[in-house]
Write a protein that holds these residues in place. Structure first.
Motif, PDB file in Angstrom:
ATOM      1  N   ALA A   1       0.829  -1.211   0.000  1.00  0.00           N
ATOM      2  CA  ALA A   1       0.000   0.000   0.000  1.00  0.00           C
ATOM      3  C   ALA A   1       0.862   1.259   0.000  1.00  0.00           C
ATOM      4  CB  ALA A   1      -0.922  -0.007   1.215  1.00  0.00           C
ATOM      5  N   ARG A   2       1.917   1.234   0.789  1.00  0.00           N
ATOM      6  CA  ARG A   2       2.757   2.422   0.916  1.00  0.00           C
ATOM      7  C   ARG A   2       3.411   2.798  -0.423  1.00  0.00           C
ATOM      8  NH1 ARG A   2       4.259   4.804   5.906  1.00  0.00           N
ATOM      9  NH2 ARG A   2       6.142   6.008   5.565  1.00  0.00           N
ATOM     10  N   GLY A   3       3.975   1.807  -1.076  1.00  0.00           N
ATOM     11  CA  GLY A   3       4.614   2.056  -2.366  1.00  0.00           C
ATOM     12  C   GLY A   3       3.606   2.537  -3.404  1.00  0.00           C
ATOM     13  N   ARG A   4       2.408   1.958  -3.375  1.00  0.00           N
ATOM     14  CA  ARG A   4       1.378   2.368  -4.338  1.00  0.00           C
ATOM     15  C   ARG A   4       0.912   3.793  -4.068  1.00  0.00           C
ATOM     16  NH1 ARG A   4      -2.517  -2.590  -3.374  1.00  0.00           N
ATOM     17  NH2 ARG A   4      -4.054  -1.377  -4.552  1.00  0.00           N
ATOM     18  N   LEU A   5       0.756   4.129  -2.797  1.00  0.00           N
ATOM     19  CA  LEU A   5       0.341   5.496  -2.442  1.00  0.00           C
ATOM     20  C   LEU A   5       1.417   6.510  -2.836  1.00  0.00           C
ATOM     21  CD1 LEU A   5      -1.203   4.757   1.079  1.00  0.00           C
ATOM     22  CD2 LEU A   5      -2.467   5.639  -0.917  1.00  0.00           C
ATOM     23  N   GLU A   6       2.650   6.130  -2.585  1.00  0.00           N
ATOM     24  CA  GLU A   6       3.775   7.013  -2.916  1.00  0.00           C
ATOM     25  C   GLU A   6       3.800   7.290  -4.420  1.00  0.00           C
ATOM     26  OE1 GLU A   6       7.840   6.389  -0.904  1.00  0.00           O
ATOM     27  OE2 GLU A   6       8.145   5.573  -2.888  1.00  0.00           O
TER      28      GLU A   6
ATOM     29  N   ALA B   1       0.808   9.402  -5.471  1.00  0.00           N
ATOM     30  CA  ALA B   1       0.968  10.793  -5.027  1.00  0.00           C
ATOM     31  C   ALA B   1       1.902  11.545  -5.964  1.00  0.00           C
ATOM     32  CB  ALA B   1       1.510  10.819  -3.597  1.00  0.00           C
ATOM     33  N   LEU B   2       3.039  10.929  -6.288  1.00  0.00           N
ATOM     34  CA  LEU B   2       4.003  11.607  -7.165  1.00  0.00           C
ATOM     35  C   LEU B   2       3.397  11.888  -8.533  1.00  0.00           C
ATOM     36  CD1 LEU B   2       7.385   9.866  -6.348  1.00  0.00           C
ATOM     37  CD2 LEU B   2       6.742  12.225  -5.902  1.00  0.00           C
ATOM     38  N   GLU B   3       2.658  10.910  -9.058  1.00  0.00           N
ATOM     39  CA  GLU B   3       2.006  11.115 -10.365  1.00  0.00           C
ATOM     40  C   GLU B   3       1.063  12.312 -10.313  1.00  0.00           C
ATOM     41  OE1 GLU B   3       1.781   6.346 -11.407  1.00  0.00           O
ATOM     42  OE2 GLU B   3      -0.044   7.564 -11.641  1.00  0.00           O
ATOM     43  N   LEU B   4       0.236  12.346  -9.273  1.00  0.00           N
ATOM     44  CA  LEU B   4      -0.761  13.418  -9.175  1.00  0.00           C
ATOM     45  C   LEU B   4      -0.118  14.782  -8.902  1.00  0.00           C
ATOM     46  CD1 LEU B   4      -3.492  11.426  -7.247  1.00  0.00           C
ATOM     47  CD2 LEU B   4      -3.732  12.427  -9.536  1.00  0.00           C
ATOM     48  N   TYR B   5       0.898  14.784  -8.060  1.00  0.00           N
ATOM     49  CA  TYR B   5       1.578  16.058  -7.771  1.00  0.00           C
ATOM     50  C   TYR B   5       2.165  16.640  -9.057  1.00  0.00           C
ATOM     51  CZ  TYR B   5       1.414  14.630  -2.807  1.00  0.00           C
ATOM     52  OH  TYR B   5       1.020  14.226  -1.565  1.00  0.00           O
ATOM     53  N   ARG B   6       2.670  15.744  -9.904  1.00  0.00           N
ATOM     54  CA  ARG B   6       3.281  16.232 -11.145  1.00  0.00           C
ATOM     55  C   ARG B   6       2.212  16.620 -12.161  1.00  0.00           C
ATOM     56  NH1 ARG B   6       8.624  13.580 -13.063  1.00  0.00           N
ATOM     57  NH2 ARG B   6       8.742  15.696 -13.868  1.00  0.00           N
ATOM     58  N   GLU B   7       1.112  15.879 -12.182  1.00  0.00           N
ATOM     59  CA  GLU B   7       0.052  16.181 -13.163  1.00  0.00           C
ATOM     60  C   GLU B   7      -0.722  17.447 -12.795  1.00  0.00           C
ATOM     61  OE1 GLU B   7      -0.832  11.454 -13.781  1.00  0.00           O
ATOM     62  OE2 GLU B   7      -2.543  12.770 -13.416  1.00  0.00           O
ATOM     63  N   ARG B   8      -1.121  17.546 -11.502  1.00  0.00           N
ATOM     64  CA  ARG B   8      -2.038  18.613 -11.086  1.00  0.00           C
ATOM     65  C   ARG B   8      -1.375  19.662 -10.210  1.00  0.00           C
ATOM     66  NH1 ARG B   8      -7.227  14.843  -9.290  1.00  0.00           N
ATOM     67  NH2 ARG B   8      -6.997  13.445 -11.062  1.00  0.00           N
ATOM     68  N   GLY B   9      -0.194  19.378  -9.726  1.00  0.00           N
ATOM     69  CA  GLY B   9       0.437  20.243  -8.733  1.00  0.00           C
ATOM     70  C   GLY B   9       0.133  19.734  -7.330  1.00  0.00           C
ATOM     71  N   PHE B  10       1.042  19.978  -6.411  1.00  0.00           N
ATOM     72  CA  PHE B  10       0.904  19.511  -5.040  1.00  0.00           C
ATOM     73  C   PHE B  10      -0.332  20.113  -4.371  1.00  0.00           C
ATOM     74  CE2 PHE B  10       1.800  20.254  -0.506  1.00  0.00           C
ATOM     75  CZ  PHE B  10       1.947  18.946  -0.077  1.00  0.00           C
ATOM     76  N   GLU B  11      -0.515  21.423  -4.531  1.00  0.00           N
ATOM     77  CA  GLU B  11      -1.626  22.140  -3.880  1.00  0.00           C
ATOM     78  C   GLU B  11      -2.983  21.572  -4.293  1.00  0.00           C
ATOM     79  OE1 GLU B  11      -1.854  24.276  -1.602  1.00  0.00           O
ATOM     80  OE2 GLU B  11       0.218  24.923  -1.364  1.00  0.00           O
ATOM     81  N   GLN B  12      -3.094  21.221  -5.560  1.00  0.00           N
ATOM     82  CA  GLN B  12      -4.390  20.821  -6.122  1.00  0.00           C
ATOM     83  C   GLN B  12      -4.741  19.355  -5.874  1.00  0.00           C
ATOM     84  OE1 GLN B  12      -2.243  22.989  -8.071  1.00  0.00           O
ATOM     85  NE2 GLN B  12      -3.521  24.533  -7.073  1.00  0.00           N
TER      86      GLN B  12
ATOM     87  N   GLN C   1      -7.497   7.017  -4.335  1.00  0.00           N
ATOM     88  CA  GLN C   1      -8.252   6.512  -5.495  1.00  0.00           C
ATOM     89  C   GLN C   1      -7.322   6.061  -6.624  1.00  0.00           C
ATOM     90  OE1 GLN C   1     -10.735   9.327  -7.528  1.00  0.00           O
ATOM     91  NE2 GLN C   1     -12.232   7.769  -8.111  1.00  0.00           N
ATOM     92  N   ARG C   2      -6.321   6.898  -6.935  1.00  0.00           N
ATOM     93  CA  ARG C   2      -5.376   6.541  -7.987  1.00  0.00           C
ATOM     94  C   ARG C   2      -4.616   5.259  -7.650  1.00  0.00           C
ATOM     95  NH1 ARG C   2      -2.242   9.356 -12.176  1.00  0.00           N
ATOM     96  NH2 ARG C   2      -4.090  10.664 -12.262  1.00  0.00           N
ATOM     97  N   ALA C   3      -4.376   5.054  -6.365  1.00  0.00           N
ATOM     98  CA  ALA C   3      -3.638   3.860  -5.924  1.00  0.00           C
ATOM     99  C   ALA C   3      -4.561   2.648  -5.791  1.00  0.00           C
ATOM    100  CB  ALA C   3      -2.939   4.136  -4.594  1.00  0.00           C
TER     101      ALA C   3
END
Lengths: 188, 188
Positions: free
Chosen positions: A8-13, A16-27, A35-37
């Motif tokens: 779970a941890r690796g999948r969440l990590e 998270a990185l994918e989404l931070y890069r796609e949408r930005g950390f704030e968003q 959900q993505r994981a």
């Protein structure tokens, strides 16, 4: 506690990185990361206190690894040689982490709050190393200066490593960065 | 604009430092600072955006002074010698500021948010110096390492200076700190 989720941890990590890069950390929200994981938000919060912690959960372990590595160098070594040995040991932590480190760095560079958090992490590392040097009988300002210089070498070598595509290991960049510091300090 | 208040800025600065040390930074308000200085809250906000800025208003000028000093060293100087010259020049800024610097440091050390702000200030200084070195033809990692090492020398020399009661100037501490960095880097 919910059921056990494989890695779970690796999948969440990774999510998270994918989404931070796609949408930005704030968003990005914790719910979106879960959900993505393919996991629940509840599972997210079982592993991380908040979305920032996904990027900094390793900070405490890294600090322990630095202090532990320094504690295992011979007390007779010159402080800068002990520091060189610490950097070699620490490099091993990142052996399989180039892609993660590169993605994480891109997220951090893009966000002022995260850049500040990263600075605080490095300052804390430096402080812990200085205290360890002092406990080994190195007096100040040598203890603090060796720690600060060592962390500067780590920071700059690390940034160069994540910027590069090639096969060279972090250890190569840290050795190069330390050698350059010595050249600089010698006034060449 | 209200009427001109003689040395309003100096009075606000002194009142703020007194209150931060007496009550703590968190517990002090802009209104209390103005009152202690015998000025209005309106006058406070004409000089400072908030109570934190009283402690960091000089950061921008300090960065300019660092970059300006580096720009005025001969390009033929080794980077570390240029840095030594910059530190000498910067010391002059603090000639009459020992008591202020000492009080300010005590306030900053006591508050996590202010310590973080101070780290960010120093990181920004280092970044500006590295960029200036690069613009003078010093390549990386030497540019970044000299800047990081120079700021480490400044930070540690400065902390030792504010901790001491004696008559020694900041310049003495910075020279000592730089000399120690060279000893450390040489592995002695």
């Amino acid at each position: 506690m919910g059921r056990w989720e494989p890695n779970a941890r690796g999948r969440l990590e990774q999510a998270a990185l994918e989404l931070y890069r796609e949408r930005g950390f704030e968003q990005t929200t914790a719910a979106q990361i879960a959900q993505r994981a393919g996991l629940t938000e509840r599972t997210f919060f079982r592993h991380y206190a908040d979305k920032r912690e996904v990027l900094f959960a390793g900070a405490h372990l890294l600090e322990e690894a630095f202090v532990d590595a320094l504690s295992h160098t011979p007390k007779t070594a010159a402080p800068i040689d002990a520091m060189a040995s610490v950097l070699e040991t620490i490099s091993a932590v990142f052996l399989e982490r180039h892609e993660f480190s590169r993605q994480r760095q891109a997220v951090i560079v893009a966000n002022a709050e995260l850049r500040e958090r990263e600075l605080i992490k490095l300052a804390s590392l430096s402080k812990a190393l200085a205290a360890t040097f002092r406990s080994r009988g190195v007096s100040d300002p040598a203890a603090s200066l060796t720690a600060e210089a060592g962390i500067a070498v780590f920071k700059i070598g690390f940034e160069r490593w994540v910027d590069e595509d090639g096969d060279r290991q972090l250890a190569d960049f840290l050795r190069e960065s330390l050698a350059e510091l010595k050249v600089v300090a010698a006034g060449r």
